[in-house]
Design a protein around this motif. Structure first.
Motif, PDB file in Angstrom:
ATOM      1  N   LEU A 125      -9.700 -36.782  -0.206  1.00  0.00           N
ATOM      2  CA  LEU A 125      -8.801 -36.529   0.916  1.00  0.00           C
ATOM      3  C   LEU A 125      -7.434 -37.163   0.708  1.00  0.00           C
ATOM      4  N   ALA A 126      -7.397 -38.297   0.038  1.00  0.00           N
ATOM      5  CA  ALA A 126      -6.109 -38.921  -0.260  1.00  0.00           C
ATOM      6  C   ALA A 126      -5.295 -38.030  -1.196  1.00  0.00           C
ATOM      7  N   ALA A 175     -14.161 -31.836   2.115  1.00  0.00           N
ATOM      8  CA  ALA A 175     -14.323 -33.268   1.873  1.00  0.00           C
ATOM      9  C   ALA A 175     -14.345 -34.031   3.190  1.00  0.00           C
ATOM     10  N   ALA A 176     -13.501 -33.624   4.141  1.00  0.00           N
ATOM     11  CA  ALA A 176     -13.508 -34.267   5.461  1.00  0.00           C
ATOM     12  C   ALA A 176     -14.848 -34.068   6.155  1.00  0.00           C
ATOM     13  N   ASP A 177     -15.430 -32.883   5.992  1.00  0.00           N
ATOM     14  CA  ASP A 177     -16.748 -32.621   6.584  1.00  0.00           C
ATOM     15  C   ASP A 177     -17.808 -33.541   5.984  1.00  0.00           C
ATOM     16  N   GLY A 178     -17.733 -33.723   4.667  1.00  0.00           N
ATOM     17  CA  GLY A 178     -18.695 -34.601   4.017  1.00  0.00           C
ATOM     18  C   GLY A 178     -18.561 -36.033   4.487  1.00  0.00           C
ATOM     19  N   LEU A 179     -17.326 -36.492   4.614  1.00  0.00           N
ATOM     20  CA  LEU A 179     -17.099 -37.856   5.093  1.00  0.00           C
ATOM     21  C   LEU A 179     -17.625 -38.024   6.511  1.00  0.00           C
ATOM     22  N   GLN A 180     -17.431 -37.019   7.342  1.00  0.00           N
ATOM     23  CA  GLN A 180     -17.922 -37.095   8.716  1.00  0.00           C
ATOM     24  C   GLN A 180     -19.450 -37.114   8.757  1.00  0.00           C
ATOM     25  N   ARG A 181     -20.093 -36.322   7.884  1.00  0.00           N
ATOM     26  CA  ARG A 181     -21.565 -36.321   7.845  1.00  0.00           C
ATOM     27  C   ARG A 181     -22.111 -37.713   7.577  1.00  0.00           C
ATOM     28  N   GLU A 235     -20.278 -34.749  -3.224  1.00  0.00           N
ATOM     29  CA  GLU A 235     -21.352 -33.899  -2.716  1.00  0.00           C
ATOM     30  C   GLU A 235     -22.673 -34.206  -3.442  1.00  0.00           C
ATOM     31  N   ILE A 236     -22.584 -34.372  -4.746  1.00  0.00           N
ATOM     32  CA  ILE A 236     -23.793 -34.645  -5.524  1.00  0.00           C
ATOM     33  C   ILE A 236     -24.291 -36.061  -5.257  1.00  0.00           C
TER      34      ILE A 236
END
Length: 568
Positions: A369-370, A378-384, A350-351
């Motif tokens: 996620l692993a 974390a999935a939301d961040g990866l999608q962003r 996030e940072i």
């Protein structure tokens, strides 16, 4: 078996009775039988102390045959075990085994006690003896499976649970036990099937609802998890852990108000809960009530300075308040406390995202996620950041793909991936030994357009006539990039029957159950799938528990004393 053994002992029993004055022997025998009956009734209604006293009085009868004395000793051992008088219980089991070594329940119940005391290897020896004496003893098979699972022998546990389920297909305990092992070895879809069948057999089985919720969280079905946790809470209102889990599920859906309420309940029940304060602090931070967030997170760290997620959550709240540099220090502290911690990796990502370090952020989101697939934030961040779910640690297995799908291995798990569906990884849950091989990719026609199936070889399992090959089918919703379910399709010569309808599919599975999946809008509230009394999955109603209070109770055969210890 016991009946046969008892018949063998009748001449000896008759001889013993003839050696005493007839009237006295009959009176004593009748009195001890009544005392044993009173003890059994007391044990059933929960008056364990009285049961132990009554069993002791029954044992005062000097005319008891060895096998009858052994059965009463076994029953008294059950009572002692429930009273926490472990040594007395073990002594009674040991004496019973000396008097009647062919009596399987002695070893099953003594093994159950040893397992509860944390001695799985010793427990397995007792369960082995019980099963040798009574090969169809389902309770002993289920208990040995639990011991194997506790000892880390998961595949042996699965085999024993499966044997127990075949013997008692409507029993909730072995189904739930097998589900827990499936979940432990990374087969959440298989786990969900078993937990669903367990709560069908026992609709008040709170632990199975909780376990099914964990499996649903693992595969990203947060709403189903919330509904299951609500059911569990209806039967176990004082369990703070359930509120903590449901609060995190609410957070994953973006419902911070409901999450805050659940986390507040946790700290009300347990004012020393660092996890409760940390979670509530995160909920407050996501709701932008930062002062409350920092107060709770500081309190969590004060209660447990080594609780890494509290530092990770505070790092994210610092980031949300524009203090990413300060947050990075907390994220680093979280990583020092738990180098592979999903929350710490998520906070660091996030940072890094805020600082424009996109490559590093994508890598850390993937690592998070692993470590914890259910970490939706974390999935939301990866999608962003437009990252896919692939990873440099994926190892492709050549020559086993089909229709644009490839098989990759990561650690001990396999996935099907396709460059056309970059946000979708299909877990290839193996039912037995071997590597997966993709067999067929099929897109459904309207009105189920967007639904597809991927059939794959799922390994080899022991069968009644020898090793049997297994095929599994993943049901995929391409519109939502989700795997709806994974169903057994074939085992040996047995093949499931699939009935595709306008908005659902019904599968008459090779294991004898019928599973129904609603695939289109308008699915009934309360779950993606549940099982009705006739074995077909159907929707639940309200979640406050009232539907269970009104449900007419089924009549069950009364349990024997040997079934009373640890649910046998």
């Amino acid at each position: 078996m016991r009946g046969k053994l008892m018949m063998m002992r009748r001449p000896a029993l008759a001889l013993l009775m003839l050696m005493a004055p007839a009237a006295t022997a009959l009176a004593a025998g009748a009195d001890s039988a009544l005392k044993a009956q009173d003890a059994a009734a007391a044990l059933v209604r929960g008056d364990t102390a009285k049961a132990a006293v009554d069993y002791t009085e029954a044992l005062n009868d000097t005319t008891l045959s060895n096998d009858r004395r052994a059965t009463i000793l076994t029953d008294r051992a059950v009572a002692y075990a429930r009273l926490g008088q472990t040594k007395l219980a073990i002594d009674d089991f040991n004496r019973a085994a000396q008097l009647f070594p062919e009596y399987a329940p002695i070893y099953n119940n003594r093994g159950s006690l040893l397992l509860a005391l944390g001695y799985p290897d010793e427990a397995i020896k007792d369960f082995n003896r019980a099963i040798v004496l009574a090969p169809g003893y389902a309770a002993a098979l289920g208990n040995r499976a639990g011991a194997y699972a506790q000892a880390g022998h998961n595949e042996q546990a699965l085999r024993d649970y499966t044997r127990a389920v075949r013997l008692l297909p409507q029993a909730a305990a072995p189904l739930a036990g097998r589900g827990r092992v499936h979940l432990a070895v990374g087969r959440p879809y298989s786990a969900i099937r078993d937990f669903t069948r367990a709560v069908t057999a026992d609709p008040r089985f709170a632990a199975a609802y909780r376990s099914r919720a964990e499996a649903n969280l693992n595969i990203g079905h947060q709403q189903d998890a919330i509904e299951d946790l609500s059911r569990a809470i209806a039967f176990d209102v004082g369990n703070a852990e359930l509120y903590l889990l449901r609060g995190h599920a609410y957070l994953a859906t973006g419902n911070t108000a409901a999450a805050f309420k659940d986390f507040s309940h946790v700290v009300e029940v347990d004012p020393q809960s660092a996890r409760g304060y940390a979670a509530r602090g995160l909920a407050s931070g996501l709701a932008q009530t930062y002062e409350d967030a920092f107060a709770d997170l500081n309190r969590a760290i004060e209660l447990d300075p080594r609780f890494g997620p509290a530092f990770a959550y505070r790092a994210v709240v610092y980031k949300l308040t524009g203090q990413a540099d300060v947050g990075l220090k907390d994220a680093e502290t979280a990583l020092k406390l738990d180098p592979d911690g999903a929350e710490a990796l998520w906070a660091k990502a996030e940072i890094e995202e805020t600082q424009g370090r996109t490559t590093e952020a994508v890598a850390d989101y993937k690592r998070a996620l692993a470590a914890k697939p259910e970490l939706k934030l974390a999935a939301d961040g990866l999608q962003r950041l437009g990252g896919d779910l692939g990873d440099s640690e994926d190892r492709e297995i050549p020559g086993v793909g089909v229709g644009g799908w490839r098989v990759v291995e990561r650690g001990q798990r396999f996935f099907a991936v396709n460059d056309q569906y970059r946000r979708l990884r299909v877990p290839l849950e193996m039912a037995g030994e071997g590597q997966p091989r993709l067999l067929e990719w099929e897109m459904r026609k309207p009105p189920l357009n967007g639904i597809a199936t991927l059939r794959f070889a799922g390994g080899v399992v022991p069968g009644r006539m020898g090793p049997e090959e297994v095929e599994q089918v993943a049901i995929i919703d391409l519109a939502n990039n989700t795997v709806v379910a994974i169903e057994p399709h074939r085992q040996g010569k047995q093949i499931s029957k699939w009935d595709w309808r306008d908005d659902r599919v019904v599968v008459a599975s090779v294991d004898g159950a019928s599973d129904e999946y609603v695939l289109r809008a308008g699915r009934a509230p309360g779950g993606r799938y549940t099982t009705s009394e006739n074995g077909v999955w159907s929707p639940w109603g309200q979640l406050d528990g009232s539907q269970y209070e009104e449900r007419p109770r089924r009549r069950h055969k009364p349990k024997t004393i040997f079934q009373l210890l640890f649910g046998n």
